[in-house]
Design a protein around this motif. Structure first.
Motif, PDB file in Angstrom:
ATOM      1  N   GLU A 189       0.724  -1.430   0.044  1.00 47.80           N
ATOM      2  CA  GLU A 189      -0.164  -0.072   0.055  1.00 47.80           C
ATOM      3  C   GLU A 189       0.817   1.146  -0.033  1.00 47.80           C
ATOM      4  OE1 GLU A 189      -4.358  -0.692   1.728  1.00 47.80           O
ATOM      5  OE2 GLU A 189      -2.848  -0.210   3.305  1.00 47.80           O
ATOM      6  N   GLN A 210       1.927   1.775  -3.457  1.00 58.64           N
ATOM      7  CA  GLN A 210       0.927   1.071  -4.359  1.00 58.64           C
ATOM      8  C   GLN A 210       1.391   0.398  -5.554  1.00 58.64           C
ATOM      9  OE1 GLN A 210      -2.864   2.294  -4.115  1.00 58.64           O
ATOM     10  NE2 GLN A 210      -1.953   2.120  -2.080  1.00 58.64           N
ATOM     11  N   SER A 251      -4.218   0.267  -7.437  1.00 58.47           N
ATOM     12  CA  SER A 251      -4.825   1.192  -6.429  1.00 58.47           C
ATOM     13  C   SER A 251      -5.438   0.461  -5.535  1.00 58.47           C
ATOM     14  CB  SER A 251      -5.750   2.093  -7.203  1.00 58.47           C
ATOM     15  OG  SER A 251      -5.167   2.945  -7.994  1.00 58.47           O
ATOM     16  N   SER A 252      -5.181   0.581  -4.341  1.00 61.24           N
ATOM     17  CA  SER A 252      -5.858   0.075  -3.206  1.00 61.24           C
ATOM     18  C   SER A 252      -7.012   0.776  -2.704  1.00 61.24           C
ATOM     19  CB  SER A 252      -5.063  -0.147  -1.971  1.00 61.24           C
ATOM     20  OG  SER A 252      -4.374   0.977  -1.346  1.00 61.24           O
TER      21      SER A 252
END
Length: 120
Positions: free
Chosen positions: A4, A7, A24-25
């Motif tokens: 994260e 990314q 993309s989280s």
């Protein structure tokens, strides 16, 4: 492995990096779970449209409950939503991991059930 902090997704095969990509989280109010998971049995498809989000996804593969790896979002006519595509590399999803179409397709086609997924 998805990280994260930057990314990024790294796909390993036999201990060597096979693919890397930005992803993309989840946004701050739609977190992506962290931990060790597995690609789930019978949880993959080549298209889904989710009316409540008004978005479609290609090449989705489940790794924990409702959480998926999938393509960038498309509209109901299967046209890429450009403003969402431009968010790649920043938290932007409803909790899933969004990826470029070719990376999502690679996972869909090549990463078997039971493969380890690490989200950190």
């Amino acid at each position: 492995m998805f990280t994260e902090e930057d990314q990024t997704l790294k796909i390993y095969k036999n201990g060597k990096i096979e693919k890397t990509s930005l992803g993309s989280s989840g946004e701050w109010d739609n977190f992506t779970p962290k931990g060790v998971f597995q690609i789930e049995k019978d949880r993959r498809g080549d298209w889904a449209y989710i009316p409540r989000f008004e978005q479609g996804i290609k090449y989705w593969v489940g790794f924990k409950d409702s959480y998926l790896f999938h393509s960038l979002p498309f509209d109901e006519n299967k046209k890429l939503i450009q403003e969402e595509a431009e968010k790649l590399g920043t938290p932007a999803s409803h909790g899933c991991i969004r990826l470029p179409v070719e990376i999502a397709k690679y996972i869909y086609d090549n990463v078997p059930e039971g493969s380890i997924v690490i989200i950190k």
